[in-house]
Scaffold this active site. Structure first.
Site, PDB file in Angstrom:
ATOM      1  N   TYR A 168      -0.219   4.131  10.473  1.00 54.11           N
ATOM      2  CA  TYR A 168      -0.584   3.128  11.482  1.00 54.11           C
ATOM      3  C   TYR A 168       0.651   2.903  12.343  1.00 54.11           C
ATOM      4  CZ  TYR A 168      -4.875   1.683   9.003  1.00 54.11           C
ATOM      5  OH  TYR A 168      -6.107   1.645   8.421  1.00 54.11           O
ATOM      6  N   HIS A 173       0.455   1.336  16.085  1.00 54.94           N
ATOM      7  CA  HIS A 173       0.298   0.192  17.006  1.00 54.94           C
ATOM      8  C   HIS A 173       1.467   0.096  17.983  1.00 54.94           C
ATOM      9  CE1 HIS A 173      -3.275  -1.302  15.000  1.00 54.94           C
ATOM     10  NE2 HIS A 173      -2.680  -1.124  13.839  1.00 54.94           N
ATOM     11  N   LYS A 178       2.485   1.816   7.210  1.00 47.88           N
ATOM     12  CA  LYS A 178       2.869   1.002   8.360  1.00 47.88           C
ATOM     13  C   LYS A 178       3.856   1.741   9.249  1.00 47.88           C
ATOM     14  CE  LYS A 178       1.674  -2.802   8.800  1.00 47.88           C
ATOM     15  NZ  LYS A 178       0.433  -3.313   9.423  1.00 47.88           N
ATOM     16  N   ILE A 219      -8.106 -12.561  14.088  1.00 48.44           N
ATOM     17  CA  ILE A 219      -6.800 -13.106  14.446  1.00 48.44           C
ATOM     18  C   ILE A 219      -5.822 -11.998  14.849  1.00 48.44           C
ATOM     19  CG2 ILE A 219      -5.891 -13.121  12.059  1.00 48.44           C
ATOM     20  CD1 ILE A 219      -5.339 -15.838  14.754  1.00 48.44           C
ATOM     21  N   ASP A 220      -6.027 -10.775  14.329  1.00 46.13           N
ATOM     22  CA  ASP A 220      -5.103  -9.702  14.724  1.00 46.13           C
ATOM     23  C   ASP A 220      -5.294  -9.310  16.187  1.00 46.13           C
ATOM     24  OD1 ASP A 220      -7.590  -8.548  14.214  1.00 46.13           O
ATOM     25  OD2 ASP A 220      -6.720  -6.642  13.564  1.00 46.13           O
ATOM     26  N   ASN A 275      -3.048  -9.725   8.246  1.00 44.72           N
ATOM     27  CA  ASN A 275      -3.155  -8.451   7.506  1.00 44.72           C
ATOM     28  C   ASN A 275      -3.852  -8.699   6.169  1.00 44.72           C
ATOM     29  OD1 ASN A 275      -1.011  -9.840   6.357  1.00 44.72           O
ATOM     30  ND2 ASN A 275      -0.018  -7.973   5.650  1.00 44.72           N
ATOM     31  N   MET A 276      -5.107  -9.105   6.241  1.00 38.94           N
ATOM     32  CA  MET A 276      -5.848  -9.453   5.027  1.00 38.94           C
ATOM     33  C   MET A 276      -5.844  -8.347   3.970  1.00 38.94           C
ATOM     34  SD  MET A 276      -8.997 -11.531   6.742  1.00 38.94           S
ATOM     35  CE  MET A 276      -9.778 -11.922   5.187  1.00 38.94           C
ATOM     36  N   VAL A 284     -11.044 -13.638  11.120  1.00 44.41           N
ATOM     37  CA  VAL A 284     -10.580 -12.273  10.821  1.00 44.41           C
ATOM     38  C   VAL A 284     -10.070 -11.604  12.101  1.00 44.41           C
ATOM     39  CG1 VAL A 284     -11.205 -10.072   9.757  1.00 44.41           C
ATOM     40  CG2 VAL A 284     -12.329 -12.162   9.002  1.00 44.41           C
ATOM     41  N   GLU A 336      -4.729   4.449  13.895  1.00 47.43           N
ATOM     42  CA  GLU A 336      -5.667   3.565  14.600  1.00 47.43           C
ATOM     43  C   GLU A 336      -6.254   4.179  15.863  1.00 47.43           C
ATOM     44  OE1 GLU A 336      -2.414   3.037  14.385  1.00 47.43           O
ATOM     45  OE2 GLU A 336      -1.630   2.592  16.385  1.00 47.43           O
ATOM     46  N   ARG A 359       0.840  -1.201   0.000  1.00 49.40           N
ATOM     47  CA  ARG A 359       0.000   0.000   0.000  1.00 49.40           C
ATOM     48  C   ARG A 359       0.880   1.258   0.000  1.00 49.40           C
ATOM     49  NH1 ARG A 359      -3.608  -1.407   5.156  1.00 49.40           N
ATOM     50  NH2 ARG A 359      -1.607  -2.321   5.724  1.00 49.40           N
TER      51      ARG A 359
HETATM   52  N1  LIG Z   1      -7.232  -9.920   9.885  1.00 48.72           N
HETATM   53  C1  LIG Z   1      -7.298  -8.703   9.361  1.00 48.72           C
HETATM   54  O1  LIG Z   1      -6.622  -8.390   8.382  1.00 48.72           O
HETATM   55  C2  LIG Z   1      -8.243  -7.694   9.942  1.00 48.72           C
HETATM   56  C3  LIG Z   1      -8.548  -6.511   9.257  1.00 48.72           C
HETATM   57  C4  LIG Z   1      -9.482  -5.633   9.823  1.00 48.72           C
HETATM   58  C5  LIG Z   1     -10.079  -5.934  11.054  1.00 48.72           C
HETATM   59  N2  LIG Z   1      -9.725  -7.093  11.718  1.00 48.72           N
HETATM   60  C6  LIG Z   1     -10.312  -7.492  13.008  1.00 48.72           C
HETATM   61  O2  LIG Z   1     -11.644  -7.918  12.806  1.00 48.72           O
HETATM   62  C7  LIG Z   1     -12.334  -7.855  14.057  1.00 48.72           C
HETATM   63  C8  LIG Z   1     -13.698  -7.188  13.876  1.00 48.72           C
HETATM   64  O3  LIG Z   1     -13.481  -5.818  13.532  1.00 48.72           O
HETATM   65  P1  LIG Z   1     -14.708  -4.822  13.270  1.00 48.72           P
HETATM   66  O4  LIG Z   1     -14.114  -3.589  12.693  1.00 48.72           O
HETATM   67  O5  LIG Z   1     -15.782  -5.512  12.562  1.00 48.72           O
HETATM   68  O6  LIG Z   1     -15.171  -4.516  14.767  1.00 48.72           O
HETATM   69  P2  LIG Z   1     -16.612  -3.940  15.199  1.00 48.72           P
HETATM   70  O7  LIG Z   1     -16.413  -3.348  16.552  1.00 48.72           O
HETATM   71  O8  LIG Z   1     -17.207  -3.130  14.119  1.00 48.72           O
HETATM   72  O9  LIG Z   1     -17.508  -5.268  15.323  1.00 48.72           O
HETATM   73  C9  LIG Z   1     -17.304  -6.237  16.306  1.00 48.72           C
HETATM   74  C10 LIG Z   1     -18.664  -6.830  16.635  1.00 48.72           C
HETATM   75  O10 LIG Z   1     -18.447  -7.977  17.465  1.00 48.72           O
HETATM   76  C11 LIG Z   1     -19.587  -8.048  18.318  1.00 48.72           C
HETATM   77  N3  LIG Z   1     -19.303  -8.960  19.412  1.00 48.72           N
HETATM   78  C12 LIG Z   1     -18.537  -8.787  20.510  1.00 48.72           C
HETATM   79  N4  LIG Z   1     -18.557  -9.897  21.264  1.00 48.72           N
HETATM   80  C13 LIG Z   1     -19.360 -10.798  20.639  1.00 48.72           C
HETATM   81  C14 LIG Z   1     -19.768 -12.119  20.910  1.00 48.72           C
HETATM   82  N5  LIG Z   1     -19.395 -12.764  22.026  1.00 48.72           N
HETATM   83  N6  LIG Z   1     -20.571 -12.742  20.014  1.00 48.72           N
HETATM   84  C15 LIG Z   1     -20.978 -12.128  18.879  1.00 48.72           C
HETATM   85  N7  LIG Z   1     -20.627 -10.856  18.589  1.00 48.72           N
HETATM   86  C16 LIG Z   1     -19.821 -10.206  19.436  1.00 48.72           C
HETATM   87  C17 LIG Z   1     -19.813  -6.597  18.747  1.00 48.72           C
HETATM   88  O11 LIG Z   1     -21.103  -6.398  19.291  1.00 48.72           O
HETATM   89  C18 LIG Z   1     -19.580  -5.876  17.418  1.00 48.72           C
HETATM   90  O12 LIG Z   1     -20.800  -5.682  16.709  1.00 48.72           O
HETATM   91  C19 LIG Z   1     -11.385  -7.094  14.993  1.00 48.72           C
HETATM   92  O13 LIG Z   1     -10.692  -8.029  15.792  1.00 48.72           O
HETATM   93  C20 LIG Z   1     -10.444  -6.415  14.054  1.00 48.72           C
HETATM   94  O14 LIG Z   1      -9.202  -6.118  14.658  1.00 48.72           O
HETATM   95  C21 LIG Z   1      -8.810  -7.947  11.178  1.00 48.72           C
END
Ligand SMILES: NC(=O)c1ccc[n+]([C@@H]2O[C@H](COP(=O)([O-])OP(=O)(O)OC[C@H]3O[C@@H](n4cnc5c(N)ncnc54)[C@H](O)[C@@H]3O)[C@@H](O)[C@H]2O)c1
Length: 377
Positions: free
Chosen positions: A97, A99, A78, A272-273, A303-304, A270, A121, A19
């Site tokens: 970003y 962190h 980053k 996992i981070d 980091n999808m 997802v 962030e 990026r």
């Molecule tokens: N792997 C990647 O590349 C990547 C990229 C972006 C975001 N993420 C991660 O994805 C995850 C979700 O991010 P987001 O932006 O959607 O967050 P968000 O806050 O918009 O949504 C999280 C949702 O989870 C719900 N929740 C909490 N506990 C729960 C449970 N026990 N059962 C069911 N639902 C529950 C909350 O009510 C909320 O609606 C985060 O951990 C974020 O860091 C990962």
């Protein structure tokens, strides 16, 4: 408006990062506002923006030393990595970003250098939204549904099932745990692929909102341990999308629940981070994205959005540009005074930690941003 600011755009050197922090469209906006933009040679190449596209906007292309040494405001994606630490200096505002709560060496490098460090962030609106994280969640959610469909294919190790089915053959089942930004976007793409989608959420207000915007096209179910166990047992694809702000992801899927899933089903974690939401999850990379536990394919790339840099770059810069313009037009001090969301992004200023959670994470002193800004220079 202050005199023009010199804005640098660094090329990312972290492995697998394609990026760039400013598109040619963004460069043109800044040039039109009277600012000087220097883009490091090749910075946009990984996102399909050649140097010539930046030059056409009036930006200048320069080597790495020039960009870091001359910029007053440096844009990155980053966090700086060790070989970039020596480039940090007083008089530079870094916007990227960061962190740093999880990175003590970088925290100390920022403090020792005198740089002003603003983290994407932690930019946070009064209603607690994180506008500079949201687009990456949108991208990750949409990719998760695609990854689920892809790894369901037999040659990829999956069950050998088409999510959309065909006439006379039933649709595949996608279960999304967590209906936030990731979960909503995963559901939209899964629906588009023709899957039958269930979202498990624990916020009733959020479920009402999802019901409204998805027009009843998904099943919305209150999340509980029993419900998760039953839902994942019948799923072809499970997408983990929970978040508890400021905490590690809860381990909602036990090893036994994973063992109870169908053979060849796909689990995309997802979250996992934040450590992942299954006991069986561990982080993977784009080079080697999946592994198998009890016959279930686990896709746990931390980091999808890095897989789709063209989309991710545009999505990120769409939301960062207004903040960049505010800092460039007014200087950091005046910009944060008028914009509390941006103020929450300032992690380090004048050798002081101005973001409480970062100071706590490292056992270092915290000073409120207002105190540091008010201190005599
Ligand atoms: N792997 C990647 O590349 C990547 C990229 C972006 C975001 N993420 C991660 O994805 C995850 C979700 O991010 P987001 O932006 O959607 O967050 P968000 O806050 O918009 O949504 C999280 C949702 O989870 C719900 N929740 C909490 N506990 C729960 C449970 N026990 N059962 C069911 N639902 C529950 C909350 O009510 C909320 O609606 C985060 O951990 C974020 O860091 C990962």
């Amino acid at each position: 408006m202050l005199p023009a600011m010199r804005i640098g755009v660094a090329r990312e050197i972290k492995p697998q990062e394609y990026r760039v922090a400013l598109t040619p469209a963004g460069a043109r906006e800044l040039v039109l506002r009277g600012h000087e933009v220097i883009v490091e040679t090749g910075a946009g190449a990984g996102s399909a923006f050649p140097d010539a596209d930046y030059e056409a906007t009036g930006a200048r292309i320069g080597p790495v030393d020039e960009v870091w040494a001359q910029a007053e405001l440096l844009l990155k994606v980053k966090e700086p990595i060790a070989e970039e630490y020596s480039r940090l200096r007083e008089g530079l505002t870094l916007f990227t970003y960061l962190h740093i709560a999880a990175d003590e060496p970088l925290t100390r490098a920022l403090l020792g250098s005198g740089v002003a460090a603003v983290a994407y962030e932690t930019v946070e609106t009064d209603d607690r939204r994180l506008p500079l994280l949201a687009p990456m969640s949108e991208v990750a959610g949409r990719l998760a549904a695609q990854a689920g469909a892809h790894y369901l294919e037999k040659p990829k190790g999956g069950r050998g099932l088409l999510l959309g089915g065909v006439a006379g053959v039933s649709h595949g089942k996608v279960v999304v745990i967590g209906g936030g930004i990731v979960g909503y976007n995963a559901a939209v793409i899964a629906l588009g692929l023709g899957a039958q989608v269930t979202i498990l959420e624990r916020s009733v207000d959020r479920m009402r909102h999802l019901e409204e915007i998805l027009h009843g096209r998904v099943s919305l179910v209150m999340s509980s341990s029993l419900q998760i166990e039953e839902s994942v047992a019948g799923a072809d694809v499970v997408i983990g999308a929970v978040l508890i702000p400021g905490a590690l992801a809860p381990k909602l899927l036990t090893r036994e629940m994973v063992a109870g899933m169908k053979d060849g089903a796909v689990f995309c974690d997802v979250a996992i981070d934040q450590g992942g939401c299954a006991e069986t999850s561990h982080a993977t990379t784009h080079d080697d994205p999946v592994y198998e536990v009890d016959g279930v394919i686990h896709y746990c790339v931390a980091n999808m959005p890095g897989a789709v840099p063209i989309t991710s770059t545009k999505a990120l810069t769409n939301v960062t540009l207004p903040y960049v313009e505010a800092v460039a037009d007014n200087g950091l001090g005046a910009a944060v005074a008028h914009n509390p969301a941006l103020a929450r992004g300032v992690n380090v200023l004048d050798g002081q930690i101005t973001y409480e959670a970062v100071a706590e994470a490292h056992g270092l002193d915290y000073r409120p941003l207002g105190d540091v800004l008010a201190a005599p220079a």
